[in-house]
Design a protein around this motif. Structure first.
Motif, PDB file in Angstrom:
ATOM      1  N   SER A 166       0.831  -1.198   0.000  1.00 36.77           N
ATOM      2  CA  SER A 166       0.000   0.000   0.000  1.00 36.77           C
ATOM      3  C   SER A 166       0.875   1.261   0.000  1.00 36.77           C
ATOM      4  O   SER A 166       0.601   2.219  -0.733  1.00 36.77           O
ATOM      5  CB  SER A 166      -0.909  -0.012   1.229  1.00 36.77           C
ATOM      6  OG  SER A 166      -1.583   1.211   1.363  1.00 36.77           O
ATOM      7  N   GLY A 167       1.904   1.267   0.803  1.00 35.84           N
ATOM      8  CA  GLY A 167       2.810   2.414   0.864  1.00 35.84           C
ATOM      9  C   GLY A 167       3.545   2.628  -0.443  1.00 35.84           C
ATOM     10  O   GLY A 167       3.717   3.765  -0.899  1.00 35.84           O
ATOM     11  N   ASN A 179       2.536   1.652  -3.450  1.00 40.88           N
ATOM     12  CA  ASN A 179       1.553   2.110  -4.431  1.00 40.88           C
ATOM     13  C   ASN A 179       1.247   3.597  -4.254  1.00 40.88           C
ATOM     14  O   ASN A 179       1.108   4.341  -5.230  1.00 40.88           O
ATOM     15  CB  ASN A 179       0.274   1.291  -4.362  1.00 40.88           C
ATOM     16  CG  ASN A 179       0.455  -0.096  -4.924  1.00 40.88           C
ATOM     17  OD1 ASN A 179       1.353  -0.348  -5.717  1.00 40.88           O
ATOM     18  ND2 ASN A 179      -0.399  -1.012  -4.504  1.00 40.88           N
ATOM     19  N   SER A 180       1.164   4.044  -3.003  1.00 39.56           N
ATOM     20  CA  SER A 180       0.927   5.448  -2.723  1.00 39.56           C
ATOM     21  C   SER A 180       2.086   6.307  -3.229  1.00 39.56           C
ATOM     22  O   SER A 180       1.878   7.368  -3.832  1.00 39.56           O
ATOM     23  CB  SER A 180       0.745   5.644  -1.214  1.00 39.56           C
ATOM     24  OG  SER A 180       0.536   6.997  -0.919  1.00 39.56           O
ATOM     25  N   GLN A 214       1.902   6.543  -7.008  1.00 37.95           N
ATOM     26  CA  GLN A 214       0.838   7.456  -7.434  1.00 37.95           C
ATOM     27  C   GLN A 214       1.270   8.918  -7.294  1.00 37.95           C
ATOM     28  O   GLN A 214       0.975   9.752  -8.158  1.00 37.95           O
ATOM     29  CB  GLN A 214      -0.456   7.196  -6.663  1.00 37.95           C
ATOM     30  CG  GLN A 214      -1.139   5.897  -7.053  1.00 37.95           C
ATOM     31  CD  GLN A 214      -1.382   5.802  -8.547  1.00 37.95           C
ATOM     32  OE1 GLN A 214      -1.882   6.730  -9.177  1.00 37.95           O
ATOM     33  NE2 GLN A 214      -1.003   4.677  -9.138  1.00 37.95           N
ATOM     34  N   ARG A 215       1.984   9.262  -6.222  1.00 35.10           N
ATOM     35  CA  ARG A 215       2.491  10.631  -6.062  1.00 35.10           C
ATOM     36  C   ARG A 215       3.472  10.971  -7.178  1.00 35.10           C
ATOM     37  O   ARG A 215       3.440  12.067  -7.751  1.00 35.10           O
ATOM     38  CB  ARG A 215       3.169  10.803  -4.701  1.00 35.10           C
ATOM     39  CG  ARG A 215       2.199  11.019  -3.564  1.00 35.10           C
ATOM     40  CD  ARG A 215       2.890  11.564  -2.329  1.00 35.10           C
ATOM     41  NE  ARG A 215       3.973  10.733  -1.843  1.00 35.10           N
ATOM     42  CZ  ARG A 215       3.856   9.790  -0.906  1.00 35.10           C
ATOM     43  NH1 ARG A 215       2.690   9.559  -0.354  1.00 35.10           N
ATOM     44  NH2 ARG A 215       4.903   9.087  -0.539  1.00 35.10           N
TER      45      ARG A 215
END
Length: 111
Positions: free
Chosen positions: A42-43, A45-46, A49-50
């Protein structure tokens, strides 16, 4: 099937740049959190995305990991190389239907 991909100069350069980045602690992972631990999925992927939003704001088109793989396969095919040697696929069928994004496919005439 295992695939061993050779180190190329651009990959060595990218790794040297990544390893030279300042870190608060010594980490075993190239991409790690500030405490040296690996990102969770999750981290990560975040983070991606940024980076993608910044890339897009700079006037570029967003892309995915799959797009990068397709670009590599297309380049290999354009060079006349066997993409399955690099991708690990046993046949060309998956490569043809999924990754080969050439707009024009070239071939030699038969005499």
């Amino acid at each position: 099937m295992r695939v061993l991909v050779e180190w190329m100069p651009r990959l060595r350069e990218a790794m040297a740049t990544a390893n030279a980045l300042p870190r608060p602690v010594k980490a075993l992972h190239i991409f790690s959190r500030h405490d040296g631990q690996p990102y969770t999925m999750s981290g990560f992927n975040s983070l991606v995305q940024r980076l993608q939003r910044a890339w897009e704001a700079a006037g570029n088109e967003r892309f995915t990991i799959h797009d990068m793989r397709a670009k590599a396969v297309t380049k290999l095919r354009d060079e006349g190389r066997q993409a399955k040697d690099i991708t690990g696929h046993k046949s060309d069928q998956a490569i043809d239907s999924t990754y080969d994004r050439r707009r024009v496919r070239k071939g030699s005439a038969v005499e």
